[in-house]
Design a protein around this motif. Structure first.
Motif, PDB file in Angstrom:
ATOM      1  N   ASN A  87      84.008 -13.636  38.795  1.00  0.00           N
ATOM      2  CA  ASN A  87      84.447 -13.415  37.414  1.00  0.00           C
ATOM      3  C   ASN A  87      85.825 -14.016  37.115  1.00  0.00           C
ATOM      4  OD1 ASN A  87      83.607 -12.335  34.925  1.00  0.00           O
ATOM      5  ND2 ASN A  87      84.809 -10.480  35.218  1.00  0.00           N
ATOM      6  N   VAL A  88      86.170 -15.077  37.795  1.00  0.00           N
ATOM      7  CA  VAL A  88      87.499 -15.675  37.644  1.00  0.00           C
ATOM      8  C   VAL A  88      87.673 -16.308  36.268  1.00  0.00           C
ATOM      9  CG1 VAL A  88      89.165 -17.307  38.635  1.00  0.00           C
ATOM     10  CG2 VAL A  88      87.581 -16.081  40.132  1.00  0.00           C
ATOM     11  N   LEU A  89      86.592 -16.841  35.707  1.00  0.00           N
ATOM     12  CA  LEU A  89      86.690 -17.469  34.388  1.00  0.00           C
ATOM     13  C   LEU A  89      87.140 -16.457  33.332  1.00  0.00           C
ATOM     14  CD1 LEU A  89      86.330 -20.005  32.710  1.00  0.00           C
ATOM     15  CD2 LEU A  89      83.910 -19.415  32.419  1.00  0.00           C
ATOM     16  N   ARG A  90      86.540 -15.269  33.332  1.00  0.00           N
ATOM     17  CA  ARG A  90      86.964 -14.235  32.379  1.00  0.00           C
ATOM     18  C   ARG A  90      88.389 -13.778  32.674  1.00  0.00           C
ATOM     19  NH1 ARG A  90      81.546 -12.418  33.027  1.00  0.00           N
ATOM     20  NH2 ARG A  90      80.311 -12.576  31.090  1.00  0.00           N
ATOM     21  N   ALA A 147      94.750  -8.593  40.706  1.00  0.00           N
ATOM     22  CA  ALA A 147      93.642  -8.534  39.747  1.00  0.00           C
ATOM     23  C   ALA A 147      92.353  -8.979  40.421  1.00  0.00           C
ATOM     24  CB  ALA A 147      93.944  -9.431  38.545  1.00  0.00           C
ATOM     25  N   PHE A 148      91.329  -8.117  40.341  1.00  0.00           N
ATOM     26  CA  PHE A 148      90.065  -8.397  41.025  1.00  0.00           C
ATOM     27  C   PHE A 148      88.898  -7.874  40.191  1.00  0.00           C
ATOM     28  CE2 PHE A 148      87.078  -8.003  44.692  1.00  0.00           C
ATOM     29  CZ  PHE A 148      87.227  -9.282  45.210  1.00  0.00           C
ATOM     30  N   PRO A 149      88.627  -8.536  39.039  1.00  0.00           N
ATOM     31  CA  PRO A 149      87.557  -8.066  38.145  1.00  0.00           C
ATOM     32  C   PRO A 149      86.185  -8.620  38.511  1.00  0.00           C
ATOM     33  CG  PRO A 149      88.683  -9.884  37.115  1.00  0.00           C
ATOM     34  CD  PRO A 149      89.353  -9.675  38.448  1.00  0.00           C
ATOM     35  N   SER A 150      85.834  -8.543  39.784  1.00  0.00           N
ATOM     36  CA  SER A 150      84.588  -9.124  40.284  1.00  0.00           C
ATOM     37  C   SER A 150      83.363  -8.466  39.648  1.00  0.00           C
ATOM     38  CB  SER A 150      84.530  -8.962  41.804  1.00  0.00           C
ATOM     39  OG  SER A 150      83.342  -9.498  42.339  1.00  0.00           O
ATOM     40  N   LEU A 151      82.318  -9.270  39.455  1.00  0.00           N
ATOM     41  CA  LEU A 151      81.075  -8.752  38.890  1.00  0.00           C
ATOM     42  C   LEU A 151      80.274  -7.965  39.910  1.00  0.00           C
ATOM     43  CD1 LEU A 151      79.921 -11.897  36.870  1.00  0.00           C
ATOM     44  CD2 LEU A 151      80.960  -9.812  35.963  1.00  0.00           C
ATOM     45  N   SER A 172      87.263  -4.082  38.811  1.00  0.00           N
ATOM     46  CA  SER A 172      86.082  -3.775  38.005  1.00  0.00           C
ATOM     47  C   SER A 172      85.644  -2.327  38.193  1.00  0.00           C
ATOM     48  CB  SER A 172      84.926  -4.696  38.419  1.00  0.00           C
ATOM     49  OG  SER A 172      85.295  -6.040  38.314  1.00  0.00           O
ATOM     50  N   ASN A 173      84.914  -1.847  37.204  1.00  0.00           N
ATOM     51  CA  ASN A 173      84.346  -0.496  37.297  1.00  0.00           C
ATOM     52  C   ASN A 173      82.870  -0.553  37.672  1.00  0.00           C
ATOM     53  OD1 ASN A 173      83.122  -1.412  34.971  1.00  0.00           O
ATOM     54  ND2 ASN A 173      84.053   0.088  33.600  1.00  0.00           N
ATOM     55  N   THR A 174      82.466  -1.627  38.361  1.00  0.00           N
ATOM     56  CA  THR A 174      81.063  -1.830  38.715  1.00  0.00           C
ATOM     57  C   THR A 174      80.866  -1.981  40.219  1.00  0.00           C
ATOM     58  OG1 THR A 174      81.303  -4.226  38.439  1.00  0.00           O
ATOM     59  CG2 THR A 174      80.566  -2.972  36.523  1.00  0.00           C
ATOM     60  N   SER A 175      79.613  -1.950  40.626  1.00  0.00           N
ATOM     61  CA  SER A 175      79.154  -2.080  42.021  1.00  0.00           C
ATOM     62  C   SER A 175      79.938  -1.135  42.929  1.00  0.00           C
ATOM     63  CB  SER A 175      79.191  -3.535  42.491  1.00  0.00           C
ATOM     64  OG  SER A 175      80.498  -4.048  42.574  1.00  0.00           O
ATOM     65  N   SER A 176      80.440  -1.623  44.045  1.00  0.00           N
ATOM     66  CA  SER A 176      81.072  -0.733  45.026  1.00  0.00           C
ATOM     67  C   SER A 176      82.547  -0.473  44.749  1.00  0.00           C
ATOM     68  CB  SER A 176      80.940  -1.359  46.420  1.00  0.00           C
ATOM     69  OG  SER A 176      81.664  -2.581  46.462  1.00  0.00           O
ATOM     70  N   LEU A 177      83.143  -1.212  43.823  1.00  0.00           N
ATOM     71  CA  LEU A 177      84.595  -1.141  43.672  1.00  0.00           C
ATOM     72  C   LEU A 177      85.122   0.244  43.270  1.00  0.00           C
ATOM     73  CD1 LEU A 177      85.358  -4.665  42.201  1.00  0.00           C
ATOM     74  CD2 LEU A 177      85.518  -3.863  44.554  1.00  0.00           C
ATOM     75  N   PRO A 178      84.439   0.994  42.388  1.00  0.00           N
ATOM     76  CA  PRO A 178      84.934   2.351  42.105  1.00  0.00           C
ATOM     77  C   PRO A 178      84.958   3.247  43.344  1.00  0.00           C
ATOM     78  CG  PRO A 178      83.446   1.638  40.371  1.00  0.00           C
ATOM     79  CD  PRO A 178      83.339   0.624  41.469  1.00  0.00           C
ATOM     80  N   PRO A 190      84.239  -5.528  33.695  1.00  0.00           N
ATOM     81  CA  PRO A 190      84.422  -6.943  34.028  1.00  0.00           C
ATOM     82  C   PRO A 190      83.783  -7.903  33.028  1.00  0.00           C
ATOM     83  CG  PRO A 190      82.729  -5.998  35.425  1.00  0.00           C
ATOM     84  CD  PRO A 190      83.333  -4.861  34.653  1.00  0.00           C
ATOM     85  N   LEU A 191      82.897  -7.390  32.164  1.00  0.00           N
ATOM     86  CA  LEU A 191      82.248  -8.252  31.174  1.00  0.00           C
ATOM     87  C   LEU A 191      83.057  -8.350  29.880  1.00  0.00           C
ATOM     88  CD1 LEU A 191      78.524  -7.123  31.599  1.00  0.00           C
ATOM     89  CD2 LEU A 191      79.653  -9.132  32.584  1.00  0.00           C
ATOM     90  N   SER A 192      84.114  -7.551  29.776  1.00  0.00           N
ATOM     91  CA  SER A 192      84.929  -7.525  28.567  1.00  0.00           C
ATOM     92  C   SER A 192      86.268  -8.229  28.795  1.00  0.00           C
ATOM     93  CB  SER A 192      85.169  -6.081  28.116  1.00  0.00           C
ATOM     94  OG  SER A 192      86.131  -6.033  27.082  1.00  0.00           O
TER      95      SER A 192
END
Length: 243
Positions: A87-90, A147-151, A172-178, A190-192
């Motif tokens: 998600n580096v582009l975002r 910063a690590f907003p990975s998908l 990110s608040n997705t997958s395993s990161l939380p 991460p999509l916003s």
């Protein structure tokens, strides 16, 4: 071809193994939902953090590492392979939108669609390439924020390493990161792009938030040890061998 290989081998191993060790609850859920794995044949064993990755207090060492990678001044760090999943582009777009005056340093090997990131980068964004393992702790310790907003992540070592080095984390608040971050990171969708940008503003401007994240991060990182992981793995071995 690599994706096909991973899909086939994961499916085969999931179905043929007597027991499966997963590195997070998120990975366990994915194995169940996407590969039909039986829940009672999966045990989560969280990996441990390398004890050598810790806060570097030697300012000369931090200065040496920054000079090695051509860095000056304050920076927000991203560390990981530069590919779409990360998600580096975002992150780049959110950085530009946030008005952050610190540099955005993107560290890691070039992945697919890397060229698109170069086109979007603009001023203030630095690509420093692969970072030697011996330099990682000092580079992290020198950062103002991570910063690590990975998908998607199966576990998420980079955010734990940043916490261990005393750096406030946005993830990110997705997958395993939380699971890995707990309450010790500022979590965003991460999509916003708007939410990532707002997170960057908060983590760079709110000193009270930064200090809270740093203190909580140190505590969170201590929860992940290889001795705890080994104890879980050993219990699984004993369970499987006694069947």
């Amino acid at each position: 071809l690599q994706r096909l290989y991973l899909d086939i081998t994961t499916r085969w191993h999931t179905r043929s193994a007597t027991h499966v060790l997963a590195d997070s609850e998120a990975t366990k859920r994915d194995l169940i939902s996407r590969y039909g794995a039986q829940p009672d044949r999966i045990t989560v064993a969280y990996p441990g953090l390398d004890p050598k990755v810790k806060r570097v207090t030697d300012l000369a060492e931090i200065a040496r590492v920054k000079a090695k990678y051509g860095l000056e001044g304050a920076y927000v760090l991203y560390l990981g392979t530069l590919q779409p999943r990360k998600n580096v582009l975002r992150l780049i777009k959110a950085y530009r939108q946030s008005g952050c005056t610190w540099q955005l340093v993107l560290a890691g090997k070039r992945g697919w669609y890397y060229e698109q990131l170069i086109k979007e980068a603009g001023s203030g964004v630095r690509f420093i390439g692969y970072v030697d393992e011996a330099d990682k702790a000092a580079l992290l310790s020198g950062a103002k924020a991570f910063a690590f907003p990975s998908l998607y992540e199966g576990f998420g070592f980079p955010i734990l390493e940043a916490m261990a080095c005393g750096v406030p984390v946005l993830c990110s608040n997705t997958s395993s990161l939380p699971e890995v971050a707990g309450e010790a990171a500022l979590q965003v969708d991460p999509l916003s792009i708007d939410e990532i940008a707002n997170g960057l503003r908060r983590i760079t401007l709110d000193n009270d938030l930064r200090q809270t994240l740093i203190e909580c991060g140190y505590q969170q990182a201590q929860h992940f040890t290889w001795s705890a992981c080994a104890a879980v793995v050993l219990s699984v071995f004993e369970k499987v061998l006694t069947r």
